[in-house]
Design an enzyme around this catalytic site. Structure first.
Site, PDB file in Angstrom:
ATOM      1  N   HIS A 287      31.353  11.961  82.521  1.00  0.00           N
ATOM      2  CA  HIS A 287      32.173  11.695  83.660  1.00  0.00           C
ATOM      3  C   HIS A 287      33.574  11.593  83.325  1.00  0.00           C
ATOM      4  O   HIS A 287      33.947  10.520  82.986  1.00  0.00           O
ATOM      5  CB  HIS A 287      31.721  10.688  84.566  1.00  0.00           C
ATOM      6  CG  HIS A 287      30.405  11.074  85.194  1.00  0.00           C
ATOM      7  ND1 HIS A 287      30.195  11.463  86.428  1.00  0.00           N
ATOM      8  CD2 HIS A 287      29.049  11.027  84.846  1.00  0.00           C
ATOM      9  CE1 HIS A 287      29.016  11.691  86.739  1.00  0.00           C
ATOM     10  NE2 HIS A 287      28.251  11.219  85.633  1.00  0.00           N
TER      11      HIS A 287
ATOM     12  N   GLU B 131      36.145  11.195  85.388  1.00  0.00           N
ATOM     13  CA  GLU B 131      36.753  10.530  86.522  1.00  0.00           C
ATOM     14  C   GLU B 131      36.588   9.079  86.051  1.00  0.00           C
ATOM     15  O   GLU B 131      37.437   8.299  86.966  1.00  0.00           O
ATOM     16  CB  GLU B 131      36.111  10.842  87.851  1.00  0.00           C
ATOM     17  CG  GLU B 131      34.743  10.516  88.228  1.00  0.00           C
ATOM     18  CD  GLU B 131      33.582  11.343  87.506  1.00  0.00           C
ATOM     19  OE1 GLU B 131      34.181  12.167  86.486  1.00  0.00           O
ATOM     20  OE2 GLU B 131      32.607  11.630  88.248  1.00  0.00           O
TER      21      GLU B 131
ATOM     22  N   CYS C 220      28.643  17.122  85.042  1.00  0.00           N
ATOM     23  CA  CYS C 220      27.117  16.400  84.943  1.00  0.00           C
ATOM     24  C   CYS C 220      26.146  17.131  85.877  1.00  0.00           C
ATOM     25  O   CYS C 220      25.922  18.402  85.394  1.00  0.00           O
ATOM     26  CB  CYS C 220      27.089  14.859  85.532  1.00  0.00           C
ATOM     27  SG  CYS C 220      25.702  13.956  85.185  1.00  0.00           S
TER      28      CYS C 220
END
Ligand code: XMP
Length: 509
Positions: free
Chosen positions: A166, A168, A79
């Protein structure tokens, strides 16, 4: 250690999540603020750049010099990290036409080792208001979504992989695969960070560090202090002296039960019943902060008295964990880095002059539990809900008296046992009962009653910072309320707390 990943934090709310995902792959990693690059860069085999609340185009945004890293180690730029690479290397980052937030699907995926097993149609999670219009110099497009062309790219010469989404977060369904592709296949890291390996290495390190010296450690009954104690015990045996204080504010039977459990684990533990001292000093005190301060002070006094009885103690063991120690990047107040201070045993005075040993200082909470399981600590202890240091004192609103403690212990016991019996305990992050400083009118048989009201609270959370109330089944609440009112003299009303945090807190005081 070479098998280590550096996560440079630009202030994203997800940075700790990146670290946890990496650790779940059995790869060790550390988080450092972007403006405090570690001196021992040689110890890291790969670097991950986090997201950030800033726009890379803003003057006060994080703009660190990455020349010691770029081209020297494989980089995964997430990002903001990806935008940072693009913005300063000949690409173009501009405001998105619409705020790109939430679920998106990959519409185009190139064949590349970075995207091995990642399919077109795979869901990713976006959270950005800038977008990469043009890739950096030498950049090659790797994947796009319907709305974001440059969703993933690489700069092959520099071994940089940039992604706008993202990996994660849970909603990026193949996020772990992507992290594994980067860390294992591209950066060549080994997946050797396992609980067993941690135990083996840590025990060896503790042995070498402490030698024949004595350590004292305050046990709370909680997961962190228990796991820290068992690790230290494995390393130094009876040179570890544990102290478990009964402040008279624990749950029903908890002091005796937990003490036995500790003894069964083979720990050298001394139970100190100081309940009368705590309750005497709390008499007449209504203010929540004063109550906390009194409990903290007496705990230190008792712990200090007891530790002096251990001759030649040189070390203080603490169950501090990694999130308590991560230097946090300020997301709003400019590029300053602050360090949270934290003391598990309430801030021990300097005059104790003990060296501090914190065997869990690199672990996240879920890792502490896994290490605990690998050490053979019973599930019941590892899965225990958090319980605050001041105990029932902050759940008895206003003055604490022995009678009120006895009432609340009974109420709490019925509630918690009920959660266990109904199979709800593990679905709840924390639960407890509050004794309110109000009496209300009731009727039992033909008698009018004027008795206490208790509030039940059960929340789901991940770290206690935010929480929401749990939608417990009505049947369970009905049975629990009946049991409490029928079995606990002095209580004639039960309410259930349906407030989230924020704006409420988990505890009532
Ligand atoms: P609050 O009430 O602030 O609680 O939403 C968040 C978490 O922290 C625990 N808590 C404490 N723990 N000493 C502790 O050791 C304290 O004084 C204390 N106050 C709150 C609370 O139980 C919850 O898990």
């Amino acid at each position: 250690m070479q098998n280590n990943v550096l996560i440079l934090d630009f202030g994203s709310q997800y940075t700790q999540l990146i670290a946890r995902r990496v650790r779940e792959l059995n790869i060790f990693c550390e988080i450092k603020p972007y403006n405090h690059l570690p001196e021992n860069l040689d110890e890291f085999s790969a670097v991950i750049l986090s997201g950030s609340p800033f726009s890379v185009r803003a003057e006060d945004a994080p703009h660190p010099d990455l020349s010691d890293i770029r081209g020297k180690k494989p980089i995964l730029a997430i990002c903001y990290g990806a935008q940072y690479v693009a913005h300063f290397s000949g690409g173009n980052v501009a405001p998105s036409k619409t705020r790109e937030y939430g679920r998106a699907k990959l519409a185009h995926v190139e064949a590349d080792p970075f995207l091995k097993d990642i399919e077109v149609g795979s869901q990713v999670w976006m959270s950005h208001s800038d977008t990469i219009q043009e890739l950096p110099e030498g950049g090659q497009l790797l994947a796009s979504t319907h709305d974001v062309t440059n969703a993933a790219f690489k700069v092959e010469d520099e071994r940089i992989y940039g992604i706008q989404f993202h990996p994660e977060v849970y909603h990026t369904t193949q996020g772990s695969t992507l992290l594994k592709n980067f860390l294992v296949d591209i950066a060549g890291l080994e997946q050797t960070w396992t609980p067993d390996a941690f135990v083996e290495t840590t025990v060896a390190e503790l042995k070498a560090e402490i030698g024949q010296e004595k350590v004292i450690l305050g046990l709370s009954g909680g997961v962190d202090s228990t796991v820290a104690a068992v690790l230290l015990h494995k390393a130094i045996g009876s040179h570890l002296h544990c102290i478990f204080v009964n402040n008279g504010l624990l749950r029903k039977n908890e002091f005796e039960e937990v003490l036995h459990q500790y003894e069964d684990m083979g720990l050298n533990v001394k139970g100190v019943d100081a309940s009368a001292r705590f309750l005497n000093e709390l008499a007449g005190v209504e203010d929540p902060e004063k109550k906390r301060k009194i409990i903290g002070r007496i705990f230190i006094e008792v712990f200090d008295d007891e530790s002096h009885k251990v001759e030649d103690a040189k070390w203080l063991g603490q169950g501090t964990i990694y999130p308590d120690r991560i230097e946090s990047v300020s997301a709003s107040g400019g590029p300053s880095a602050t360090i949270k201070s934290h003391h598990n045993v309430g801030g021990l005075p300097d005059y104790m002059k003990l060296k501090v040993v914190e065997p869990l200082k690199m672990l996240f909470k879920d890792e502490v539990r896994r290490v605990g399981a690998s050490l053979g600590i019973p599930d019941e202890r590892l899965g225990r809900h958090p319980f605050p240091g001041p105990g029932l004192a902050i759940r008895i609103l206003g003055e604490v008296t022995p009678e009120k403690v006895a009432i609340l212990q009974e109420v709490d016991h019925i509630f918690i046992q009920g959660l266990r019996e109904w199979g709800l305990y593990d679905q709840v992050w924390q639960a407890g009962a509050m004794l309110l400083p109000v009496n209300s009118v009731g009727v039992m048989g033909d008698e009018r009653t004027y008795e206490k009201c208790v509030a039940l609270r059960a929340v789901e959370s991940t770290d206690g910072m935010t929480a929401d109330w749990v939608n417990l089944p009505y049947d369970f609440l009905q049975k629990t309320s009946n049991d409490i009112i029928n079995k606990v003299p002095g209580v004639n009303r039960v309410v259930y707390d349906i407030s989230s945090k924020p704006p409420a807190t988990i505890e009532w005081e």
